[in-house]
Scaffold this motif. Structure first.
Motif, mmCIF file in Angstrom:
data_model
loop_
_atom_site.group_PDB
_atom_site.id
_atom_site.type_symbol
_atom_site.label_atom_id
_atom_site.label_comp_id
_atom_site.label_asym_id
_atom_site.label_seq_id
_atom_site.Cartn_x
_atom_site.Cartn_y
_atom_site.Cartn_z
ATOM 1 N N GLU A 29 0.832 -1.207 0.000
ATOM 2 C CA GLU A 29 0.000 0.000 0.000
ATOM 3 C C GLU A 29 0.866 1.256 0.000
ATOM 4 O O GLU A 29 0.575 2.226 -0.689
ATOM 5 C CB GLU A 29 -0.932 0.000 1.212
ATOM 6 N N PHE A 30 1.948 1.230 0.794
ATOM 7 C CA PHE A 30 2.879 2.362 0.828
ATOM 8 C C PHE A 30 3.451 2.614 -0.568
ATOM 9 O O PHE A 30 3.517 3.750 -1.032
ATOM 10 C CB PHE A 30 4.006 2.067 1.821
ATOM 11 N N ILE A 31 3.876 1.552 -1.243
ATOM 12 C CA ILE A 31 4.465 1.667 -2.578
ATOM 13 C C ILE A 31 3.463 2.259 -3.566
ATOM 14 O O ILE A 31 3.781 3.169 -4.337
ATOM 15 C CB ILE A 31 4.959 0.282 -3.060
ATOM 16 N N MET A 32 2.244 1.764 -3.519
ATOM 17 C CA MET A 32 1.228 2.231 -4.463
ATOM 18 C C MET A 32 0.833 3.679 -4.193
ATOM 19 O O MET A 32 0.648 4.470 -5.113
ATOM 20 C CB MET A 32 0.007 1.307 -4.401
ATOM 21 N N GLU A 33 0.722 4.033 -2.916
ATOM 22 C CA GLU A 33 0.312 5.393 -2.560
ATOM 23 C C GLU A 33 1.418 6.419 -2.808
ATOM 24 O O GLU A 33 1.142 7.609 -2.941
ATOM 25 C CB GLU A 33 -0.119 5.437 -1.086
ATOM 26 N N SER A 34 2.667 5.967 -2.851
ATOM 27 C CA SER A 34 3.768 6.914 -3.067
ATOM 28 C C SER A 34 3.700 7.558 -4.443
ATOM 29 O O SER A 34 4.214 8.659 -4.655
ATOM 30 C CB SER A 34 5.116 6.193 -2.908
ATOM 31 N N GLY A 35 3.088 6.851 -5.416
ATOM 32 C CA GLY A 35 2.975 7.373 -6.768
ATOM 33 C C GLY A 35 4.251 7.252 -7.582
ATOM 34 O O GLY A 35 4.322 7.741 -8.713
ATOM 35 N N LEU A 36 5.267 6.586 -7.023
ATOM 36 C CA LEU A 36 6.560 6.478 -7.714
ATOM 37 C C LEU A 36 6.752 5.147 -8.419
ATOM 38 O O LEU A 36 7.687 5.011 -9.220
ATOM 39 C CB LEU A 36 7.697 6.673 -6.709
ATOM 40 N N PHE A 37 5.883 4.175 -8.126
ATOM 41 C CA PHE A 37 6.111 2.824 -8.628
ATOM 42 C C PHE A 37 4.868 2.259 -9.313
ATOM 43 O O PHE A 37 3.739 2.627 -9.002
ATOM 44 C CB PHE A 37 6.485 1.877 -7.477
ATOM 45 N N ASP A 38 5.144 1.339 -10.260
ATOM 46 C CA ASP A 38 4.100 0.482 -10.803
ATOM 47 C C ASP A 38 4.141 -0.837 -10.047
ATOM 48 O O ASP A 38 5.220 -1.302 -9.652
ATOM 49 C CB ASP A 38 4.332 0.214 -12.296
ATOM 50 N N VAL A 39 2.981 -1.446 -9.834
ATOM 51 C CA VAL A 39 2.891 -2.729 -9.128
ATOM 52 C C VAL A 39 2.004 -3.664 -9.935
ATOM 53 O O VAL A 39 0.918 -3.267 -10.376
ATOM 54 C CB VAL A 39 2.314 -2.552 -7.703
ATOM 55 N N VAL A 40 2.470 -4.908 -10.153
ATOM 56 C CA VAL A 40 1.681 -5.903 -10.877
ATOM 57 C C VAL A 40 1.799 -7.253 -10.171
ATOM 58 O O VAL A 40 2.655 -7.443 -9.297
ATOM 59 C CB VAL A 40 2.160 -6.062 -12.339
ATOM 60 N N GLU A 41 0.914 -8.141 -10.542
ATOM 61 C CA GLU A 41 0.982 -9.518 -10.062
ATOM 62 C C GLU A 41 1.351 -10.423 -11.224
ATOM 63 O O GLU A 41 0.936 -10.196 -12.363
ATOM 64 C CB GLU A 41 -0.360 -9.947 -9.454
ATOM 65 N N GLU A 42 2.120 -11.467 -10.935
ATOM 66 C CA GLU A 42 2.567 -12.401 -11.972
ATOM 67 C C GLU A 42 2.286 -13.827 -11.512
ATOM 68 O O GLU A 42 2.570 -14.184 -10.368
ATOM 69 C CB GLU A 42 4.064 -12.216 -12.234
ATOM 70 N N GLN A 43 1.710 -14.624 -12.405
ATOM 71 C CA GLN A 43 1.401 -16.008 -12.079
ATOM 72 C C GLN A 43 2.691 -16.829 -12.072
ATOM 73 O O GLN A 43 3.419 -16.897 -13.068
ATOM 74 C CB GLN A 43 0.423 -16.578 -13.109
ATOM 75 N N VAL A 44 2.975 -17.444 -10.934
ATOM 76 C CA VAL A 44 4.179 -18.271 -10.810
ATOM 77 C C VAL A 44 3.885 -19.692 -11.280
ATOM 78 O O VAL A 44 4.619 -20.280 -12.065
ATOM 79 C CB VAL A 44 4.692 -18.284 -9.360
ATOM 80 N N ASP A 45 2.820 -20.253 -10.761
ATOM 81 C CA ASP A 45 2.343 -21.559 -11.198
ATOM 82 C C ASP A 45 0.831 -21.575 -11.040
ATOM 83 O O ASP A 45 0.205 -20.522 -10.853
ATOM 84 C CB ASP A 45 3.007 -22.699 -10.417
ATOM 85 N N LYS A 46 0.248 -22.745 -11.073
ATOM 86 C CA LYS A 46 -1.209 -22.852 -11.056
ATOM 87 C C LYS A 46 -1.814 -22.276 -9.779
ATOM 88 O O LYS A 46 -2.928 -21.735 -9.805
ATOM 89 C CB LYS A 46 -1.593 -24.331 -11.219
#
Length: 367
Positions: free
Chosen positions: A334-351
């Protein structure tokens, strides 16, 4: 055939109880409208009256069910977002909110109690009379018992709302008093000062360019101010009501100030953000994320959020805890997203698993 005297008496008592309960429901509706209307006050000073009139007009049209929902969200949970974030105020901005702090059990009890209240009110208004046989003593007894039980259910909610009205009115009366006006004016002036260009620049310099011991030379900050905001220095006395930058630091209540001797027998003034306010901690966590993202980035520029989190927990755990406390962040993500300096994504590792990745936004990456 004339009804028996006992039946007439019982029937009149039923109508009295209906009127009693209906009046109590109307009082509860009025109290909800009052709490919702005056429990939130926000806006520029020149807009406050118009804002409240608009809010009162909107609330006045709400149904009982909507009022209960707003009361639960605004007063019990404090979710009302009508107060906008002001980054560059054009004039003094006031924001007042009246909320109830309570544990989850209390919240659930009140939520269920108030929603049951709405059901009871709707049942009495829309469904009670069709099932009431005014020529039957048995029906009178049954409906009378129902109305008494309904009153017993609404009394706790009535008393609770009445106590909140009393507390809210005490706060409002204080704000209208000479002492209240004095305190509000003082807080508005302090807020305006803390968000002024000079103070924000002083804060930024102290966070970005401290010595190894955390202190910043006021003389160095002064040189940068003369270069970056010379027009604000001209307004120091007229606009900020301060004789010099040191006095401005004190007036803002954001900084610690210290003095140390020079080799030539004089003194130099030092300053730093008050540690308990968390500005330094905020910047250290942010810099750690930037360093980690550069050092651990994959070929596509993304870094594992979990890796950054582990390093911060190892080296900056106290800083992160302070940042969460002061800014209300629940997690590092939440801190990272609210800072406005970073993009955040999710990546599927396995099933069954995913990982979270982050990277600096393109506009903050050096080219």
């Amino acid at each position: 055939m004339e009804p028996e005297p006992d039946l007439i008496k019982m029937r009149d008592e039923i109508f009295r109880k209906i009127g009693r309960n209906l009046l109590n429901f109307q009082k509860i509706e009025f109290m909800l409208k009052h709490l919702i209307t005056y429990g939130r006050i926000s806006g520029y000073m020149s807009e406050l009256k118009e804002n409240q009139e608009r809010r009162a007009a909107t609330v006045h049209k709400q149904t009982m069910g909507n009022l209960v929902g707003q009361f639960i969200d605004n007063t019990l949970l404090g979710l009302d977002d009508s107060s906008r974030l002001i980054t560059e105020p054009k004039e003094p901005y006031l924001s007042f909110s009246f909320t109830v702090s309570a544990d989850a059990d209390f919240y659930e009890r009140k939520k269920q109690g108030l929603k049951s209240l709405v059901d009871d009110r709707n049942d009495m208004i829309h469904h009670l009379l069709p099932r009431f046989n005014s020529d039957s003593i048995e029906s009178c007894l049954e409906i009378g018992k129902y109305l008494d039980e309904q009153r017993e259910r609404l009394i706790p909610e009535y008393d609770h709302l009445q106590s909140l009205i009393k507390s809210l009115n005490i706060n409002i009366e204080f704000l209208k008093s000479e002492e209240g006006i004095k305190q509000v004016s003082s807080q508005l002036e302090l807020s305006f000062l803390q968000n002024s260009p000079l103070v924000l620049l002083l804060l930024n310099i102290s966070i970005q360019q401290p010595r190894s011991d955390g202190w910043t030379l006021l003389s160095n900050a002064g040189q940068q101010i003369r270069h970056i905001l010379p027009e604000e220095l001209v307004r120091l006395k007229s606009g900020y009501r301060c004789k010099n930058i040191k006095e401005l630091l004190k007036a803002s209540e954001l900084f610690d100030i210290n003095e140390e001797p020079t080799d030539k027998g004089g003194v130099r003034v030092l300053y730093r953000p008050k540690p308990e306010l968390g500005y330094g901690a905020f910047n250290r966590v942010l810099n750690s994320l930037l360093v980690t993202s550069r050092r651990t980035a994959r070929a596509d520029g993304w870094s594992l959020l979990n890796t950054a989190g582990q390093e911060i927990e190892q080296f900056l755990a106290e800083d992160l805890a302070l940042v969460k406390e002061k800014w209300g962040y629940v997690s590092l993500k939440e801190f990272i997203m609210e800072s406005g300096l970073f993009d955040v994504v999710e990546e599927q590792v396995d099933k069954n698993n995913i990982c979270e990745l982050f990277r600096p936004k393109a506009e903050f990456v050096p080219h």
